[in-house]
Scaffold this active site. Structure first.
Site, mmCIF file in Angstrom:
data_model
loop_
_atom_site.group_PDB
_atom_site.id
_atom_site.type_symbol
_atom_site.label_atom_id
_atom_site.label_comp_id
_atom_site.label_asym_id
_atom_site.label_seq_id
_atom_site.Cartn_x
_atom_site.Cartn_y
_atom_site.Cartn_z
ATOM 1 N N GLY A 50 -41.428 -3.816 8.380
ATOM 2 C CA GLY A 50 -41.770 -2.588 9.081
ATOM 3 C C GLY A 50 -43.295 -2.479 9.122
ATOM 4 O O GLY A 50 -43.971 -2.649 8.094
ATOM 5 N N ALA A 51 -43.827 -2.216 10.316
ATOM 6 C CA ALA A 51 -45.276 -2.316 10.506
ATOM 7 C C ALA A 51 -46.099 -1.457 9.539
ATOM 8 O O ALA A 51 -47.024 -1.971 8.877
ATOM 9 C CB ALA A 51 -45.620 -1.994 11.963
ATOM 10 N N GLN A 194 -31.284 -4.923 10.295
ATOM 11 C CA GLN A 194 -32.073 -3.797 9.768
ATOM 12 C C GLN A 194 -31.454 -2.452 10.144
ATOM 13 O O GLN A 194 -31.612 -1.466 9.428
ATOM 14 C CB GLN A 194 -33.526 -3.862 10.303
ATOM 15 N N ASP A 235 -44.476 -2.476 16.589
ATOM 16 C CA ASP A 235 -45.255 -3.376 15.730
ATOM 17 C C ASP A 235 -46.684 -3.536 16.234
ATOM 18 O O ASP A 235 -47.594 -3.822 15.455
ATOM 19 C CB ASP A 235 -44.557 -4.728 15.626
HETATM 20 O O1 MRU Z 1 -38.973 -7.671 11.379
HETATM 21 P P1 MRU Z 1 -39.159 -6.256 10.922
HETATM 22 O O2 MRU Z 1 -37.970 -5.702 10.227
HETATM 23 O O3 MRU Z 1 -40.439 -6.080 10.155
HETATM 24 O O4 MRU Z 1 -39.316 -5.429 12.274
HETATM 25 C C1 MRU Z 1 -39.543 -4.057 12.171
HETATM 26 C C2 MRU Z 1 -39.629 -3.371 13.498
HETATM 27 O O5 MRU Z 1 -39.581 -3.974 14.544
HETATM 28 C C3 MRU Z 1 -39.896 -1.902 13.447
HETATM 29 O O6 MRU Z 1 -39.270 -1.266 14.520
HETATM 30 C C4 MRU Z 1 -41.409 -1.648 13.518
HETATM 31 O O7 MRU Z 1 -42.093 -2.425 12.565
HETATM 32 C C5 MRU Z 1 -41.734 -0.227 13.305
HETATM 33 S S1 MRU Z 1 -41.386 0.321 11.641
HETATM 34 C C6 MRU Z 1 -41.857 1.947 11.583
#
Ligand code: MRU
Length: 352
Positions: A50-51, A194, A235
């Site tokens: 998650g970003a 997720q 992201d």
């Molecule tokens: O691969 P991940 O689980 O890190 O991907 C996460 C996402 O795409 C989320 O939607 C994004 O990071 C926003 S989290 C607030």
């Protein structure tokens, strides 16, 4: 669940303590990062993901590298190389590099200064999540007439993905708190689930009504008139509003356009990267084949099958109805420029 902490600095042990998100929801186990290698492993295996959460571990990772440098007697050059390795552990979410870059100037002032700056990042992110959730919920309630609202979301954008509360899931929490939410459609989010594992876990604990659906169901659910608005996280948001998010987000945006319902992106301003001109300039992480050729560790494709596993896609700004940050809500094709998303806070920035 809104106050869960996915990322914490353990000052007694000088470690980064993570909730291992690969094991949720069946096991709630901490993953302790004692050195840079274990942190990079955690980032790349999505123990932490998650970003905004990556922004926090990027910043804290610099402190962890400094602790290891002291312990191992690293030269300044080795220390900087290890910090670079953290910064580059995953390429798409700009927050990881942003978190590292924000604390890096504090390294000359010592570990305590880096930790203080990291704490500021964490506090600011959580405050930003609450503010953007409020602004995003205001926008949705003005844009959508139907009550109560049925909201579709993709991936996990809650407390686990941030430093607390959440972005798209923060807006969902806000709508629920305002008493206007009927149901959340949580896309399962293949290949690592997720949505089915993490978003469902957070919604369950908050008592927010939800169903988990296969990613492939989303278009049909929207065209059947069962969804009023889709809300996702980000992201990286490019200067023109093009937005990278979890693979499958583009399909949701196209479905929204076909169904005539709003597609809303929610993120802190730290996810807006004004140095990335368009979505074409965003580096999309390609993950291992076996994440798509296996399911729960069991091979489901012929052993010879090759996988194609981009972790993210880019939704062009023209398919995005609104982007909400803590600064503003911008309609990318409208009158307000994307720069308003990162401008100093001013209530008059909120464009409807
Ligand atoms: O691969 P991940 O689980 O890190 O991907 C996460 C996402 O795409 C989320 O939607 C994004 O990071 C926003 S989290 C607030």
């Amino acid at each position: 669940m809104a106050d869960i902490r996915a990322v914490q600095w353990n000052s007694a042990n000088a470690t980064i303590d993570l909730i291992d998100q690969t094991l949720l929801p069946t096991q709630t186990v901490d993953f302790i990062c004692t050195d840079v290698d274990s942190l990079i492993d955690a980032i790349q295996r999505l123990v932490v993901r998650g970003a905004p959460a990556l922004g926090a571990v990027g910043a804290l990772g610099v402190a962890l590298a400094m602790v290891e440098a002291d312990r191992e007697g690293w030269s300044e050059q080795v220390l900087q190389e290890r910090v670079d390795a953290i910064r580059n552990a995953r390429p798409t979410a700009v927050n990881l590099a942003w978190g590292v870059d924000r604390v890096r100037p504090s390294m000359v002032d010592g570990i305590d200064a880096v930790l203080a700056e990291s704490a500021a990042i964490i506090a600011e992110d959580e405050a930003a999540n609450h503010q953007l959730s409020s602004l995003g919920a205001d926008w949705i309630m003005q844009a959508v007439e139907r009550r109560p609202l049925r909201v579709l979301t993709h991936c996990n954008t809650g407390s686990l993905a941030t430093t607390g509360w959440g972005t798209a899931l923060g807006i969902i929490r806000e709508l629920h708190a305002r008493g206007v939410l009927e149901l959340v459609y949580a896309d399962e989010t293949r290949p690592l689930l997720q949505g089915a594992r993490l978003t469902a876990w957070e919604l369950q604990h908050d008592g927010i009504p939800y169903v988990v659906q296969a990613d492939g169901a989303a278009a049909s659910t929207m065209l059947r008139g069962l969804v009023d608005v889709a809300v996702i996280g980000a992201d990286r948001i490019a200067r023109n509003g093009d937005t990278a998010n979890k693979i499958g987000s583009l399909g949701v945006a196209l479905g929204c356009a076909a169904a005539g319902i709003p597609f809303v992106v929610a993120a802190p301003s730290s996810t807006v990267d004004m140095s990335t001109v368009t979505g074409d300039d965003i580096h999309i992480e390609l993950r291992p084949d076996d994440e798509v050729t296996t399911f729960a560790g069991i091979l489901v494709s012929p052993p010879e099958a090759r996988g194609f596993n981009p972790a993210f896609d880019v939704t062009p700004a023209r398919y995005i109805s609104a982007i909400a940050t803590e600064r503003a809500v911008v309609e990318p094709d409208g009158v307000s420029p994307v720069s308003a998303l990162v401008a100093p806070a001013d209530p008059s920035d909120v464009v409807k």
